[in-house]
Each structure stands twice: as C-alpha cells, then as structure tokens.
Design a protein around this motif. Structure first.
Motif, PDB file in Angstrom:
ATOM      1  N   LEU A  15      -3.521 -10.259   7.552  1.00 30.99           N
ATOM      2  CA  LEU A  15      -2.837  -9.593   6.442  1.00 30.99           C
ATOM      3  C   LEU A  15      -2.672 -10.632   5.331  1.00 30.99           C
ATOM      4  O   LEU A  15      -2.827 -11.837   5.558  1.00 30.99           O
ATOM      5  N   HIS A  16      -2.356 -10.172   4.135  1.00 26.38           N
ATOM      6  CA  HIS A  16      -2.186 -11.097   3.017  1.00 26.38           C
ATOM      7  C   HIS A  16      -0.757 -11.009   2.472  1.00 26.38           C
ATOM      8  O   HIS A  16       0.043 -10.181   2.924  1.00 26.38           O
ATOM      9  N   LEU A  17      -0.503 -11.869   1.507  1.00 25.92           N
ATOM     10  CA  LEU A  17       0.840 -11.964   0.946  1.00 25.92           C
ATOM     11  C   LEU A  17       1.315 -10.651   0.318  1.00 25.92           C
ATOM     12  O   LEU A  17       2.511 -10.364   0.326  1.00 25.92           O
ATOM     13  N   GLY A  18       0.390  -9.842  -0.193  1.00 28.15           N
ATOM     14  CA  GLY A  18       0.763  -8.525  -0.731  1.00 28.15           C
ATOM     15  C   GLY A  18       1.283  -7.616   0.373  1.00 28.15           C
ATOM     16  O   GLY A  18       2.304  -6.938   0.218  1.00 28.15           O
ATOM     17  N   ASN A  19       0.598  -7.613   1.514  1.00 27.15           N
ATOM     18  CA  ASN A  19       1.046  -6.814   2.655  1.00 27.15           C
ATOM     19  C   ASN A  19       2.414  -7.302   3.148  1.00 27.15           C
ATOM     20  O   ASN A  19       3.268  -6.511   3.550  1.00 27.15           O
ATOM     21  N   LEU A  21       4.834  -9.156   1.353  1.00 27.52           N
ATOM     22  CA  LEU A  21       5.935  -8.925   0.403  1.00 27.52           C
ATOM     23  C   LEU A  21       6.080  -7.447   0.034  1.00 27.52           C
ATOM     24  O   LEU A  21       7.175  -6.981  -0.253  1.00 27.52           O
ATOM     25  N   GLY A  22       4.957  -6.717   0.057  1.00 26.04           N
ATOM     26  CA  GLY A  22       5.007  -5.316  -0.343  1.00 26.04           C
ATOM     27  C   GLY A  22       5.396  -4.384   0.794  1.00 26.04           C
ATOM     28  O   GLY A  22       5.811  -3.251   0.551  1.00 26.04           O
ATOM     29  N   ALA A  23       5.252  -4.838   2.035  1.00 28.10           N
ATOM     30  CA  ALA A  23       5.535  -3.939   3.157  1.00 28.10           C
ATOM     31  C   ALA A  23       6.359  -4.601   4.259  1.00 28.10           C
ATOM     32  O   ALA A  23       7.498  -4.207   4.517  1.00 28.10           O
ATOM     33  N   LEU A  24       5.801  -5.632   4.897  1.00 28.99           N
ATOM     34  CA  LEU A  24       6.450  -6.188   6.101  1.00 28.99           C
ATOM     35  C   LEU A  24       7.898  -6.620   5.875  1.00 28.99           C
ATOM     36  O   LEU A  24       8.770  -6.335   6.703  1.00 28.99           O
ATOM     37  N   GLU A 148       2.833   3.223  -4.141  1.00 27.46           N
ATOM     38  CA  GLU A 148       2.524   4.293  -5.090  1.00 27.46           C
ATOM     39  C   GLU A 148       1.173   4.962  -4.756  1.00 27.46           C
ATOM     40  O   GLU A 148       1.025   6.178  -4.890  1.00 27.46           O
ATOM     41  N   ASP A 149       0.212   4.166  -4.279  1.00 24.63           N
ATOM     42  CA  ASP A 149      -1.136   4.683  -3.996  1.00 24.63           C
ATOM     43  C   ASP A 149      -1.134   5.754  -2.901  1.00 24.63           C
ATOM     44  O   ASP A 149      -2.096   6.514  -2.765  1.00 24.63           O
ATOM     45  N   GLN A 150      -0.060   5.812  -2.109  1.00 25.40           N
ATOM     46  CA  GLN A 150      -0.018   6.758  -0.992  1.00 25.40           C
ATOM     47  C   GLN A 150       0.796   8.009  -1.309  1.00 25.40           C
ATOM     48  O   GLN A 150       0.966   8.880  -0.476  1.00 25.40           O
ATOM     49  N   LYS A 185       4.575  -6.301  -6.478  1.00 27.60           N
ATOM     50  CA  LYS A 185       3.138  -6.083  -6.389  1.00 27.60           C
ATOM     51  C   LYS A 185       2.465  -7.421  -6.618  1.00 27.60           C
ATOM     52  O   LYS A 185       2.697  -8.085  -7.624  1.00 27.60           O
ATOM     53  N   ILE A 186       1.651  -7.828  -5.679  1.00 27.02           N
ATOM     54  CA  ILE A 186       1.024  -9.141  -5.740  1.00 27.02           C
ATOM     55  C   ILE A 186      -0.432  -8.979  -6.174  1.00 27.02           C
ATOM     56  O   ILE A 186      -1.123  -8.087  -5.697  1.00 27.02           O
ATOM     57  N   TYR A 187      -0.861  -9.858  -7.068  1.00 25.70           N
ATOM     58  CA  TYR A 187      -2.216  -9.758  -7.622  1.00 25.70           C
ATOM     59  C   TYR A 187      -3.122 -10.842  -7.063  1.00 25.70           C
ATOM     60  O   TYR A 187      -2.669 -11.866  -6.538  1.00 25.70           O
ATOM     61  N   MET A 196      -3.952  -7.874  -5.009  1.00 30.57           N
ATOM     62  CA  MET A 196      -4.469  -8.589  -3.850  1.00 30.57           C
ATOM     63  C   MET A 196      -4.794  -7.543  -2.800  1.00 30.57           C
ATOM     64  O   MET A 196      -3.972  -6.676  -2.514  1.00 30.57           O
ATOM     65  N   SER A 197      -6.012  -7.593  -2.221  1.00 27.47           N
ATOM     66  CA  SER A 197      -6.427  -6.528  -1.316  1.00 27.47           C
ATOM     67  C   SER A 197      -7.300  -7.083  -0.201  1.00 27.47           C
ATOM     68  O   SER A 197      -8.128  -7.970  -0.437  1.00 27.47           O
ATOM     69  N   LYS A 198      -7.096  -6.552   1.018  1.00 27.53           N
ATOM     70  CA  LYS A 198      -7.901  -6.985   2.157  1.00 27.53           C
ATOM     71  C   LYS A 198      -9.373  -6.790   1.875  1.00 27.53           C
ATOM     72  O   LYS A 198     -10.216  -7.532   2.357  1.00 27.53           O
TER      73      LYS A 198
HETATM   74  P1  ATP Z   1      -7.324  -2.213   1.910  1.00 32.73           P
HETATM   75  O1  ATP Z   1      -8.073  -3.068   0.914  1.00 32.73           O
HETATM   76  O2  ATP Z   1      -7.991  -2.086   3.260  1.00 32.73           O
HETATM   77  O3  ATP Z   1      -6.808  -0.914   1.331  1.00 32.73           O
HETATM   78  P2  ATP Z   1      -4.794  -3.407   1.384  1.00 32.73           P
HETATM   79  O4  ATP Z   1      -4.778  -4.888   1.212  1.00 32.73           O
HETATM   80  O5  ATP Z   1      -4.758  -2.566   0.151  1.00 32.73           O
HETATM   81  O6  ATP Z   1      -6.042  -3.088   2.272  1.00 32.73           O
HETATM   82  P3  ATP Z   1      -3.233  -1.564   2.884  1.00 32.73           P
HETATM   83  O7  ATP Z   1      -3.481  -1.548   4.358  1.00 32.73           O
HETATM   84  O8  ATP Z   1      -3.875  -0.518   2.021  1.00 32.73           O
HETATM   85  O9  ATP Z   1      -3.630  -3.019   2.343  1.00 32.73           O
HETATM   86  O10 ATP Z   1      -1.672  -1.557   2.601  1.00 32.73           O
HETATM   87  C1  ATP Z   1      -0.720  -1.941   3.560  1.00 32.73           C
HETATM   88  C2  ATP Z   1       0.623  -2.074   2.890  1.00 32.73           C
HETATM   89  O11 ATP Z   1       0.630  -3.216   2.037  1.00 32.73           O
HETATM   90  C3  ATP Z   1       1.006  -0.889   1.995  1.00 32.73           C
HETATM   91  O12 ATP Z   1       2.383  -0.630   2.158  1.00 32.73           O
HETATM   92  C4  ATP Z   1       0.710  -1.384   0.597  1.00 32.73           C
HETATM   93  O13 ATP Z   1       1.523  -0.752  -0.377  1.00 32.73           O
HETATM   94  C5  ATP Z   1       1.024  -2.876   0.721  1.00 32.73           C
HETATM   95  N1  ATP Z   1       0.208  -3.679  -0.197  1.00 32.73           N
HETATM   96  C6  ATP Z   1      -1.131  -3.835  -0.144  1.00 32.73           C
HETATM   97  N2  ATP Z   1      -1.556  -4.665  -1.115  1.00 32.73           N
HETATM   98  C7  ATP Z   1      -0.452  -5.047  -1.819  1.00 32.73           C
HETATM   99  C8  ATP Z   1      -0.223  -5.897  -2.953  1.00 32.73           C
HETATM  100  N3  ATP Z   1      -1.230  -6.528  -3.529  1.00 32.73           N
HETATM  101  N4  ATP Z   1       1.038  -6.059  -3.391  1.00 32.73           N
HETATM  102  C9  ATP Z   1       2.065  -5.415  -2.782  1.00 32.73           C
HETATM  103  N5  ATP Z   1       1.933  -4.603  -1.732  1.00 32.73           N
HETATM  104  C10 ATP Z   1       0.688  -4.404  -1.237  1.00 32.73           C
END
Ligand code: ATP
Ligand code: MG
Length: 332
Positions: A15-19, A21-24, A148-150, A185-187, A196-198
């Motif tokens: 997982l990354h820092l967005g996941n 700070l944004g979720a865990l 928001e995306d969900q 929201k982390i970039y 920031m995205s997996k």
């Molecule tokens: P994918 O690229 O596979 O969609 P992702 O990095 O967007 O992966 P998700 O599995 O879609 O991650 O999201 C998991 C959780 O992390 C969700 O609650 C989502 O809102 C949060 N999240 C994902 N990316 C970020 C981000 N950059 N900043 C803050 N929260 C994030």
C-alpha cells in the motif's frame, strides 16, 4: 454501536502513503467507536487478469499491512472476501435486480475498461459495482467510509437496497456514504497533480509502506518541486511543495501554517530531508510489524480464517433472509 464497513483491493504488493493517510488511519480511529468490518476484496481483484501466486501473496501482504497499521483483528472484523461465500451469493441476486442500462452508467467501468479495450474487459469488471453493493448490504452497515471516487457505487447500493425492500419487504439497511472530507489526498511525488495510486505508470512517485527506507528517502529527495524557492502552501502555483507540506502535516500532526513558518527562508532540500525523517519514523515500525506477520503465513492465515468465521456470523442471516424473500426453497 453503529457499524461501518470498508475494504481496499490487493492490487499491488505494498500500500502507499495515500492508502495509509486516506483510509487506514481513519479505520484505526473508527474501530474505537464503531463496530468495524474491514475486508480484503480479492473477488474484485480477478475482474482484471491476475497471476494466481501473486494474488495470494498480495492478499496476505495487504492483510499484514492493515494489522501493522493498527487494525485490531480482535476489535474489528477483518477477513478476506472469498472466504465468505455469501458475498458472491448475494451478488447474484442483486445482479438480477440491476438494469443493464443502470450498470452501464457506472463511470469506473468506462475508465477501467477503456484501458484494456472495452470488448476484452470481463463481464466481472462490468458487474463489479453490484458485487460491491453485496459487500456492503450483507453487513447492514450504517456508514461506508469511502473516497469521493466511490460515491457512485455507494449510491447504487442504496438504490438496490431500496428496490429490494420495496419489492420483497424490508430487508436491508439503506447505507450512507461516509465521504471523509478531512481526508488528506496525497499526490504522486513525480506528478503532483495526479493522485498517488497503486496503478501509477511509474513507481518513482510512490511512497510505499513496505519499501526500504533508503528507497523512500531517495524518492522524497527527487520529488518534483516548483519554480521559485519559497516554501509555501499553494496547490495552484506550487503543487509539488504543497503535497510535501500536506504529507508532513498529516504525519507530524503539525499545522501547515506552523511548517510554513518553520521553513520560511530555507531551501526545498531542507524540507525534503526533514520530511524523509518523519516518513521513516512513521513507516519503519509499520514495515517491521508487517514483515514479522508475513514471516509466519500460517499464523496470519489462521487469524484471517477466524475473521472470516466472525464475518459469516454477520453475513449468513442477511443472506438467509434474502433467499427466503426471493422464494428459494430452504436447504435444510
Ligand atoms: P488503484 O490504482 O488500484 O485504484 P489506489 O491506490 O487508488 O489503487 P484504492 O484501492 O483504489 O487505491 O483505494 C483504497 C483506499 O485508499 C480508498 O479509501 C481511497 O480513497 C484511498 N486512497 C487511494 N489513493 C489515495 C490518495 N492518493 N490519497 C488519499 N487517499 C487515497
Ligand atoms: Mg483507486
């Protein structure tokens, strides 16, 4: 206690820092005050082609990171979706209640399918939001913390719950989306206007929970910054520096204004070096704990099996009621 439910796809090893700070971080807080249900949606992971050995590994790794970040399997219900067959069973019933046109309006399918060519995208990817509705409705949660995306998918689950209740009698709690406004929201460090995205095209802009701290420090030091020299929060003019300040603030608990004061007149490099330290302080214990959990996969699997048994106790009565209401003959 109100019940909440949330999950995160095992779509990458770390997982990354967005996941985080944004979720865990929010999950860990919510489990104190709510009856919390957290799961790893591996059924969703096969809506796009997957490598079986890798999926198994990623599922364990994702679970280990939830726990390492503070999700408590004794306090919350933590499980892997495929181990609770009621998800797939309810999804079928909901599939039969969803209009083809209604499903076609889900924008995430359009986004994801266009990446692989709409004709080769699987029907599973198309019905993904309906499985997600089943994930939610099985547990009768009061709230669903999502980004928001969900929002559109939670709306669909509300529509399906209402439709079922109207046609077959009161069965489902109609869930509320619980969009977390204060969520950071982390970039991407290399592309600070994209989140920031997996599934980012390159890992260079990711801060991963499980990466070696040396890799992370290097990425932070190479983060794209903005023209000029001033350390100031301004998403329009200075997206790179603003992202670093936002991460710093979220991890340290210090306000952006306080950080702007502290770094007034100093160089970008100073901010990056200090941020790398703060990130390492937060992530090192998480990484160590995750590695410890992953060093004993049998124990981790036992823990998840216990979680699945707990989840089935919640899910089975909902499914039994649904089956009876739609007119399926009782099995026993
Ligand atoms: P994918 O690229 O596979 O969609 P992702 O990095 O967007 O992966 P998700 O599995 O879609 O991650 O999201 C998991 C959780 O992390 C969700 O609650 C989502 O809102 C949060 N999240 C994902 N990316 C970020 C981000 N950059 N900043 C803050 N929260 C994030
Ligand atoms: Mg995503």
């Amino acid at each position: 206690r109100q019940r909440i439910l949330s999950g995160m796809q095992p779509s990458a090893g770390s997982l990354h820092l967005g996941n985080y700070l944004g979720a865990l971080v929010h999950w860990v807080r919510l489990q104190e005050t709510h009856d919390a249900v957290f799961f790893i949606p591996d059924l969703h992971a096969i809506t796009v082609p997957q490598d079986p050995a890798e999926l198994m590994q990623r599922t364990r790794t994702t679970a280990a990171q939830y726990i390492a970040a503070g999700v408590d399997p004794d306090r919350a219900t933590l499980f892997v979706q495929s181990q609770v067959p009621e998800h797939a069973q309810l999804a079928w019933v909901l599939n039969c209640l969803t209009g083809f046109g209604e499903a076609s309006r889900m924008t995430q399918f359009k986004d994801k399918a266009s990446k692989q060519g709409t004709d080769s995208a699987s029907v599973g990817l198309f019905t993904y939001p309906i499985l997600q509705a089943a994930d939610i409705l099985l547990y009768q949660p009061d709230g669903v913390p999502v980004g928001e995306d969900q929002r559109q998918h939670v709306e669909l689950s509300r529509d399906l719950a209402q439709r079922f209740n109207t046609r077959f009698g009161e069965t489902f709690v109609v869930p509320q989306p619980f969009i977390q406004k204060e969520t950071a929201k982390i970039y991407d460090l290399q592309n600070p206007t994209a989140k920031m995205s997996k599934s980012a095209p390159s890992p260079a802009g990711l801060v991963n929970l499980l990466d070696d701290p040396k890799v992370t420090t290097k990425r932070i030091k190479s983060a794209v910054t903005d023209a000029g020299t001033e350390i100031r929060f301004d998403r329009e003019e200075k997206p790179g520096i603003s992202n670093l300040l936002a991460i710093f603030s979220s991890l340290s608990g210090r306000s952006i204004a306080e950080l702007e004061d502290e770094y007034a007149g100093r160089m970008y490099g100073h901010l990056k070096v200090d941020l790398a330290d703060v990130v390492a302080e937060t992530l090192t214990p998480i990484r160590n704990r995750a590695e410890e959990l992953l060093s004993d996969p049998a124990e981790l699997d036992r823990l998840l099996a216990k979680g699945a048994a707990k989840a089935r106790e919640l899910a089975a009565p909902t499914l039994a009621e649904v089956y009876a209401r739609v007119g399926f003959l009782p099995a026993a």
